[in-house]
Scaffold this motif. Structure first.
Motif, short mmCIF file in Angstrom:
data_model
loop_
_atom_site.label_atom_id
_atom_site.label_comp_id
_atom_site.label_asym_id
_atom_site.label_seq_id
_atom_site.Cartn_x
_atom_site.Cartn_y
_atom_site.Cartn_z
N UNK A 203 50.39 29.89 34.54
CA UNK A 203 51.79 29.55 34.34
C UNK A 203 52.12 28.12 34.74
N UNK A 204 53.37 27.71 34.50
CA UNK A 204 53.77 26.32 34.74
C UNK A 204 53.74 25.90 36.21
N UNK A 205 53.80 26.86 37.13
CA UNK A 205 53.80 26.53 38.56
C UNK A 205 52.44 26.74 39.22
N UNK A 206 51.48 27.26 38.45
CA UNK A 206 50.24 27.71 39.05
C UNK A 206 49.46 26.60 39.75
N UNK A 207 49.28 25.49 39.08
CA UNK A 207 48.46 24.43 39.67
C UNK A 207 49.09 23.86 40.93
N UNK A 208 50.41 23.74 40.95
CA UNK A 208 51.07 23.22 42.15
C UNK A 208 50.94 24.20 43.31
N UNK A 209 50.98 25.51 43.01
CA UNK A 209 50.83 26.51 44.06
C UNK A 209 49.40 26.55 44.60
N UNK A 210 48.44 26.42 43.71
CA UNK A 210 47.03 26.46 44.14
C UNK A 210 46.73 25.35 45.13
N UNK A 211 47.39 24.20 44.97
CA UNK A 211 47.16 23.07 45.87
C UNK A 211 47.64 23.37 47.29
N UNK A 212 48.48 24.39 47.44
CA UNK A 212 49.01 24.76 48.76
C UNK A 212 48.16 25.82 49.45
N UNK A 213 47.11 26.29 48.78
CA UNK A 213 46.35 27.43 49.29
C UNK A 213 44.99 27.01 49.84
N UNK A 214 44.49 27.78 50.79
CA UNK A 214 43.14 27.53 51.33
C UNK A 214 42.07 28.01 50.35
N UNK A 215 42.35 29.10 49.65
CA UNK A 215 41.47 29.60 48.60
C UNK A 215 42.09 29.18 47.27
N UNK A 216 41.37 28.41 46.51
CA UNK A 216 41.93 27.74 45.33
C UNK A 216 42.00 28.67 44.11
N UNK A 217 42.74 29.76 44.27
CA UNK A 217 42.95 30.66 43.14
C UNK A 217 44.10 31.60 43.46
N UNK A 218 44.62 32.21 42.41
CA UNK A 218 45.61 33.27 42.59
C UNK A 218 44.92 34.55 43.07
N UNK A 219 45.67 35.40 43.74
CA UNK A 219 45.14 36.70 44.10
C UNK A 219 45.15 37.64 42.91
N UNK A 220 44.49 38.77 43.08
CA UNK A 220 44.44 39.81 42.06
C UNK A 220 45.24 41.02 42.54
N UNK A 221 45.88 41.68 41.59
CA UNK A 221 46.63 42.87 41.95
C UNK A 221 45.76 43.89 42.66
N UNK A 222 44.51 43.97 42.25
CA UNK A 222 43.59 44.93 42.85
C UNK A 222 43.31 44.62 44.32
N UNK A 223 43.38 43.33 44.68
CA UNK A 223 43.17 42.96 46.08
C UNK A 223 44.34 43.41 46.95
N UNK A 224 45.55 43.26 46.43
CA UNK A 224 46.71 43.76 47.16
C UNK A 224 46.66 45.28 47.26
N UNK A 225 46.25 45.92 46.17
CA UNK A 225 46.19 47.38 46.13
C UNK A 225 45.19 47.93 47.14
N UNK A 226 44.06 47.25 47.30
CA UNK A 226 43.06 47.70 48.26
C UNK A 226 43.61 47.64 49.68
N UNK A 227 44.38 46.61 49.97
CA UNK A 227 45.00 46.47 51.29
C UNK A 227 46.02 47.58 51.52
N UNK A 228 46.82 47.85 50.50
CA UNK A 228 47.83 48.92 50.60
C UNK A 228 47.16 50.28 50.80
N UNK A 229 46.06 50.52 50.08
CA UNK A 229 45.36 51.80 50.22
C UNK A 229 44.86 52.00 51.64
N UNK A 230 44.38 50.93 52.25
CA UNK A 230 43.96 51.03 53.66
C UNK A 230 45.14 51.38 54.55
N UNK A 231 46.26 50.69 54.36
CA UNK A 231 47.44 50.95 55.19
C UNK A 231 47.97 52.36 54.99
#
Length: 252
Positions: A203-231
């Protein structure tokens, strides 16, 4: 692709995921079902997408239900909780995922958009949690999908959204105190940028957001879901009242 899971650690549990027809909510619903839970999801307008999520869960041998409910409407939220209990027999896990993100500069932000943001992102979370808690037994889980923007809003136009997510972080602490004596935990998951149709990694904001992150990529829905399943599992029984960030170092 079927997610790797801990075998049936949510067997015999019933979950309700608000806003579960797409994006992070869809990923959460599918993951909880893969771990053995029966899952109800709510949707506002995307009936076909909601039905597709239900069919996907059922095709994998799970139980699922789609309920039309606007999280900004208290009566519809309460009905979704009650319908989940009627159809699936109980309610053990509530994932408050439904949300809106309306961005605009301060001098252009409409009051009706302010009201809509808080109706869905804050009041809807409170109403769902209040109603779900009436049905939960010891071991119940209330999980809120907040945002790392509660702690860091690095661009203009996001003040109201950030405020709504900071509000549910505070709500989490209070609810944890209210429900802790009953053995019910309350946690707030704060994702950073995640690749969804509302905020695509191209998207139009993606590259600017990636520059603010330690890991240079967007997260995946499945990664959030795995965390939620643990909780949602028994393994997380000692975690409550916490805002837990999963943002690729966005706030580091």
């Amino acid at each position: 692709m079927k997610p790797e899971t801990t075998a049936a650690r949510l067997a015999n549990k019933v979950a309700l995921v608000t806003g579960g027809s797409r994006g992070i909510g869809e990923a959460i619903a599918i993951r909880l079902a893969a771990e053995g839970a029966s899952v109800a999801i709510t949707y506002t307008s995307a009936k076909e997408k909601a039905e597709a999520v239900v069919k996907s869960i059922e095709a994998a041998g799970g139980r699922a239900l789609a309920i039309k409910a606007d999280s900004g409407d208290a009566a519809e939220v309460k009905n979704a909780v009650d319908e989940t209990v009627r159809a699936l027999g109980a309610l053990d896990i509530l994932v408050n995922n439904a949300g809106v993100a309306i961005m605009a500069p301060l001098d252009e932000f409409k009051l009706e958009d302010f009201d809509r943001t808080f109706a869905v992102n804050v009041r809807g979370v409170f109403v769902a949690s209040q109603e779900a808690s009436r049905h939960m037994k010891e071991g119940g889980r209330i999980i809120i999908i907040g945002s790392t923007n509660a702690d860091r809003m690095p661009f203009p136009g996001g003040s109201v959204y950030a405020m709504s997510k900071a509000a549910v972080a505070g709500l989490t602490k209070g609810l944890a105190r209210d429900l802790g004596p009953r053995g019910i935990t309350v946690t707030n998951v704060q994702p950073g940028p995640v690749n969804t149709d509302m905020n695509p990694e191209t998207g139009p904001f993606a590259e600017s957001l990636k520059k603010l992150m330690a890991i240079d990529r967007y997260g995946k829905g499945e990664e959030i879901a795995a965390f939620v399943a643990f909780l949602a599992s028994a393994e997380a029984a000692y975690i409550t009242g916490s805002s837990l960030t999963i943002d690729g170092g966005f706030g580091a």
